[in-house]
Motif scaffolding. Structure first.
Motif, PDB file in Angstrom:
ATOM      1  N   THR A   1      39.113  38.054  35.999  1.00  0.00           N
ATOM      2  CA  THR A   1      37.928  38.861  36.309  1.00  0.00           C
ATOM      3  C   THR A   1      37.970  39.354  37.745  1.00  0.00           C
ATOM      4  N   LEU A   2      38.351  38.475  38.665  1.00  0.00           N
ATOM      5  CA  LEU A   2      38.449  38.876  40.069  1.00  0.00           C
ATOM      6  C   LEU A   2      39.497  39.972  40.248  1.00  0.00           C
ATOM      7  N   LEU A   3      40.646  39.830  39.591  1.00  0.00           N
ATOM      8  CA  LEU A   3      41.687  40.859  39.672  1.00  0.00           C
ATOM      9  C   LEU A   3      41.193  42.184  39.102  1.00  0.00           C
ATOM     10  N   ALA A   4      40.443  42.121  37.993  1.00  0.00           N
ATOM     11  CA  ALA A   4      39.916  43.347  37.399  1.00  0.00           C
ATOM     12  C   ALA A   4      38.962  44.051  38.368  1.00  0.00           C
ATOM     13  N   LEU A   5      38.093  43.284  39.023  1.00  0.00           N
ATOM     14  CA  LEU A   5      37.158  43.865  39.980  1.00  0.00           C
ATOM     15  C   LEU A   5      37.896  44.502  41.155  1.00  0.00           C
TER      16      LEU A   5
ATOM     17  N   MET B   1      31.609  43.761  31.310  1.00  0.00           N
ATOM     18  CA  MET B   1      32.585  42.865  31.931  1.00  0.00           C
ATOM     19  C   MET B   1      32.073  41.430  31.927  1.00  0.00           C
ATOM     20  N   ALA B   2      30.791  41.263  32.189  1.00  0.00           N
ATOM     21  CA  ALA B   2      30.211  39.921  32.143  1.00  0.00           C
ATOM     22  C   ALA B   2      30.276  39.346  30.727  1.00  0.00           C
ATOM     23  N   VAL B   3      30.047  40.197  29.726  1.00  0.00           N
ATOM     24  CA  VAL B   3      30.152  39.751  28.337  1.00  0.00           C
ATOM     25  C   VAL B   3      31.579  39.315  28.034  1.00  0.00           C
TER      26      VAL B   3
ATOM     27  N   ALA C   1      35.436  34.968  27.100  1.00  0.00           N
ATOM     28  CA  ALA C   1      36.687  34.321  27.492  1.00  0.00           C
ATOM     29  C   ALA C   1      36.453  32.849  27.819  1.00  0.00           C
ATOM     30  N   LEU C   2      35.381  32.551  28.526  1.00  0.00           N
ATOM     31  CA  LEU C   2      35.078  31.157  28.859  1.00  0.00           C
ATOM     32  C   LEU C   2      34.750  30.339  27.608  1.00  0.00           C
TER      33      LEU C   2
END
Length: 375
Positions: free
Chosen positions: A257-261, A289-291, A296-297
């Motif tokens: 997620t961090l890489l995507a941002l 993205m949060a969804v 994923a979690l």
């Protein structure tokens, strides 16, 4: 996983091949205007001229473009049991040989100018990269990297590691939907149309290609949100398919997620300037993205094969959705800037990765589900 005589499958090998292919693309682009120079013999072809002028951007790009190649080749040599001097020589020779072959080939392109200075700078870049690899080995960083891989990933997953490392680079190329990689259908249709245009037996095919509908309406908010969510979820599931169960998968999902941002922000900066770096960060993008992150979690407990199966579904859905998305004027303007501006040397890497990355992931997943462990 260790191989014969303590050797390990190296992620550096596929990465080096991908980087070499990118260098070939950038050096021979736009692949038009091929001709044999008038009055130039074979001996003259093999000699590279010294340039009459110097461009600072070309100097830095020539050095920087070959540094990763020398680094990756030397790392691959080290990981396969070569000594430090042998790895250093391999990295330098690989870069110098590739650069020389491409510079000679530029004699045949009307829009490219071969240069002895470019070859020297490319060779120096490869030398710098190979020296970095040897320094990493001396400092024990390679052993640390291998230990980290063994803790986080199952053995023999170098292909998945290469794909995951290339994913943020693929995101730098402008996409019709945030995180929406894989929209290669339009380019394939255009190339096929040009290829078959004057072929008599293919007239029906060219007519069909010419009349094929092109998406013109924007995706519905639901479809666009689903594409964004799948754009994050699919790489996370790919990482799960190559990793062991446990809390580290949570770190993989958060890291993705961090890489995507970061990659999306950098892509927007490159396309529209620093003042618009966060223009993409709107609720229509952030909520999906949060969804994707939450999903994923929640799926972090899956077994590797189950994760691979779900990843196949996620990637298939992603590429189907992005092919239904049109290219808006801002997207088309971004592409033109990449193809005609200073990004041209970087254009090949990001464009081809953005187009083909999901299909490479699909191929790896199919092999993974087929029962092959070393992929």
């Amino acid at each position: 996983m260790p191989g014969p005589r303590g050797r390990h499958a190296s992620t550096a090998v596929p990465l080096a091949l991908a980087w070499a292919a990118t260098i070939v693309y950038a050096s021979l682009f736009p692949f038009t205007g091929w001709r044999w120079p008038v009055g130039l013999g074979v001996a003259e072809m093999l000699r590279l001229p010294w340039p009459q002028y110097f461009i600072p951007f070309d100097i830095t790009s020539n050095l920087g473009g070959y540094l990763p190649l020398g680094l990756l080749v030397a790392l691959a040599r080290l990981r396969h049991g070569a000594g430090r001097w042998s790895a250093l020589a391999g990295g330098v020779l690989a870069g110098a040989a590739l650069s020389y072959g491409l510079e000679v080939s530029q004699h045949l392109l009307s829009q490219r100018v071969p240069s002895l200075l470019d070859w020297l700078l490319n060779s120096l870049g490869a030398l710098a990269g190979a020296l970095l690899a040897v320094l990493a080995a001396l400092l024990g960083l390679l052993r640390g990297w291998q230990a980290t891989r063994e803790r986080w990933l199952e053995g023999g997953q170098s292909g998945a590691v290469a794909l995951l490392l290339l994913w943020p680079v693929a995101l730098l190329f402008p996409t019709p939907v945030p995180l929406g990689l894989g929209q290669v259908g339009g380019a394939l249709r255009d190339w096929l149309f040009v290829l078959l245009l004057d072929v008599p037996w293919a007239q029906s095919v060219t007519l069909w290609l010419d009349s094929a509908p092109v998406p013109s309406e924007r995706l519905s908010p639901l479809a666009e949100g689903l594409a964004v969510a799948l754009g994050l979820l699919a790489p996370c599931l790919l990482a799960y398919a190559a990793s062991r169960r446990g809390w580290r998968r949570l770190g993989l999902a958060l890291g993705a997620t961090l890489l995507a941002l970061l990659a999306t922000t950098l892509s927007t900066t490159l396309n529209f300037g620093p003042d618009h770096a966060l223009a993409w960060a709107v609720p229509d993008t952030l909520v999906p993205m949060a969804v994707g992150l939450v999903l994923a979690l929640m799926l972090a407990w899956l077994g590797a094969r189950a994760a691979a199966a779900l990843a196949l579904v996620a990637f298939t859905g992603l590429v189907m959705l992005v092919h239904q998305a049109p290219s808006d004027p801002y997207f088309a303007q971004s592409l033109q800037g990449w193809e005609q501006g200073r990004f041209i040397r970087f254009h090949g890497l990001a464009q081809w990765l953005g187009w083909l990355w999901p299909y490479g992931a699909l191929a790896w997943l199919l092999v993974r589900l087929g029962g092959t462990r070393r992929v």
